[in-house]
Design a protein around this motif. Structure first.
Motif, mmCIF file in Angstrom:
data_model
loop_
_atom_site.group_PDB
_atom_site.id
_atom_site.type_symbol
_atom_site.label_atom_id
_atom_site.label_comp_id
_atom_site.label_asym_id
_atom_site.label_seq_id
_atom_site.Cartn_x
_atom_site.Cartn_y
_atom_site.Cartn_z
ATOM 1 N N THR A 35 37.978 -28.887 -35.737
ATOM 2 C CA THR A 35 38.270 -27.660 -36.265
ATOM 3 C C THR A 35 39.764 -27.271 -35.990
ATOM 4 O OG1 THR A 35 36.041 -26.836 -36.144
ATOM 5 C CG2 THR A 35 37.664 -25.192 -36.530
ATOM 6 N N CYS A 47 40.849 -23.609 -39.993
ATOM 7 C CA CYS A 47 39.747 -23.269 -38.807
ATOM 8 C C CYS A 47 38.277 -22.831 -39.608
ATOM 9 C CB CYS A 47 40.230 -22.098 -37.975
ATOM 10 S SG CYS A 47 40.327 -20.351 -38.892
ATOM 11 N N ILE A 49 34.907 -22.782 -40.316
ATOM 12 C CA ILE A 49 33.410 -23.180 -39.954
ATOM 13 C C ILE A 49 32.360 -22.660 -40.709
ATOM 14 C CG2 ILE A 49 34.442 -24.275 -37.679
ATOM 15 C CD1 ILE A 49 32.482 -20.807 -37.645
ATOM 16 N N THR A 73 30.373 -27.086 -37.367
ATOM 17 C CA THR A 73 31.684 -27.569 -37.596
ATOM 18 C C THR A 73 31.829 -28.982 -38.375
ATOM 19 O OG1 THR A 73 31.951 -28.783 -35.761
ATOM 20 C CG2 THR A 73 32.204 -26.785 -35.339
ATOM 21 N N GLY A 104 38.799 -27.857 -42.732
ATOM 22 C CA GLY A 104 38.592 -26.518 -43.102
ATOM 23 C C GLY A 104 38.461 -26.388 -44.804
#
Lengths: 153, 274
Positions: A35, A47, A49, A73, A104
């Motif tokens: 991430t 980022c 998740i 993730t 992402g």
């Protein structure tokens, strides 16, 4: 304070400050570096998740908000050596260049198909509105998501 | 960017949240989805000593149909509102404005109550609740009170909420036969509106809420009155910026914002059948 969450099926607990961001918890406490941190201001989506199955930007969530919750993730998508269909589609369509936005982007795309299993091209573009890519011009990313949606249906 | 240190308290019920607010007063900020508060804290524009997390109070997440309004719990997330059949059928303008907030990730976390309590003139949702003449239920230590949307937004990031009060519900009139339009002008995907307009026509009533046209979310009152007196979209939209003081910044000057308000309200009125 003690924070515990399930990340990719494994429980992770750590004593952290309340101001610890979820993305830092994932990278530093769970030691999962897939991430990425991009803009750090909830614009770029690097980022992204899944929190309880929905895409979120982990730079804009405190770790304590994910206490006792389920996090997935990018490392949690593949099944051993077998890539997730979305990862496979990104590879087939050459949907990345430098790769920084890719974790992402893939997580956002998987969440999009959970909500809209067979999106139109416009729905894919709108659904990935929260993820910036500075290399590809998005064309192959959109192609990959459409391919993955076909393989799903 | 790391926010300043704070003491974290989690409330499991609205009563507990109000008791924590009474205890900590001005020191405290309420954390719902966090998508207005956390960015402010990261930029250190806000540094509350205590953060009261209300995000898990499930009793405040709902969309319910009442006689002449929809009751929407303050902790209902944007995604639930934009996809709610009740909202789409009865208050389509609210669903349309909500769908324009941020991006899917933001809408998975952000809540209607959080967005409204933030009182940001650049936010899309206040314009819709102003146009719809919604009202807000506010709970404090001595009970509940109802505040009209017009009286809720009091200044830049300021609302009628006292430091020991919690916004618990938004009441949106059911207007299934209204026509409406949400207009948002920005330069890039997911950006804040440079100017936005929520337009609602219901029978002879006109409601127009504006985004980023003053220091707080506002209605275009002279425009509304003109429509209600029979003016055309073209004539009425000329009054869109009347009496307002739009900000001037890197994105747009005051004059340009006024121009955008006239153009966007005209489009919105025309799309609403005027």
């Amino acid at each position: 304070m003690k924070v515990s969450m399930t990340i990719n099926g494994t429980e992770v607990s750590a004593d952290v400050e309340p101001r610890t961001l979820l993305v830092h918890f994932i990278r530093e406490q769970a030691n999962l570096k897939g991430t990425n941190i991009g803009c750090d201001s909830s614009s770029c989506g690097a980022c992204t998740i899944h929190l309880n199955g929905e895409s979120v930007k982990s730079c804009t969530v405190f770790a304590v908000q994910a206490d006792e919750q389920e996090v997935t993730t990018i490392e949690g998508l593949a099944d051993g050596e077998t890539l997730h269909p979305m990862q496979e589609a990104f590879r087939d369509c050459h949907a990345l260049q430098c790769g920084y936005c890719t974790p992402g982007m893939v997580m956002a795309a998987v969440s999009l198909l959970d909500e809209v299993p067979t999106p139109t091209e416009l729905e894919v573009r709108e659904g990935l509105e929260g993820n910036l890519c500075r290399c590809t011009g998005y064309h192959n990313i959109v192609k990959a998501v459409l391919q993955a949606s076909g393989s799903k249906s | 960017m790391i926010p300043a240190a704070f003491d974290y308290q989690r409330a499991d019920s609205k009563e507990q949240a109000i008791s924590l607010l009474s205890e900590h007063g001005d020191e405290a900020k309420v954390l719902a989805g966090g998508h207005s508060l956390i960015p402010l804290m990261k930029y250190r524009l806000a540094a509350p000593g205590v953060v009261i997390d209300v995000g898990r109070i499930e009793e405040l997440s709902y969309v319910r149909e009442e006689d002449d309004y929809l009751a929407i719990g303050a902790l209902t997330r944007h995604r639930e509102i934009e996809t709610s059949d009740l909202v789409l059928t009865n208050s389509g303008l609210l669903a349309a404005a909500t769908k324009q907030v941020g991006d899917p990730q933001v809408r998975h976390r952000g809540t209607i109550g959080g967005a409204l309590a933030h009182g940001d003139p650049a936010s899309d949702i206040p314009s819709a609740v102003l146009a719809l003449r919604a009202s807000f239920i506010i709970q404090g230590p001595s009970g509940e009170r109802e505040v009209q949307a017009d009286d809720f937004f009091t200044g830049f990031l300021e609302t009628a909420l006292e430091s020991d009060e919690l916004l618990t519900e938004v009441r949106v009139p059911k207007l299934p036969n209204s026509t409406w339009s949400f207009q948002k002008f920005n330069r890039r995907a997911q950006d804040w509106a440079i100017v936005g307009a929520s337009v609602l026509i219901a029978d002879n009533q006109c409601g127009v809420g504006l985004v980023n046209m003053d220091s707080k979310p506002v209605r275009a009152l002279p425009l509304e009155q003109a429509i209600e007196s029979g003016a055309s979209a073209e004539e009425a939209s000329e009054l869109a910026a009347e009496g307002l003081e739009p900000p001037s910044d890197l994105n747009a000057s005051t004059e340009y914002r006024s121009h955008l308000a006239r153009v966007l309200t005209k489009r919105g009125l025309q799309e609403s059948g005027k």
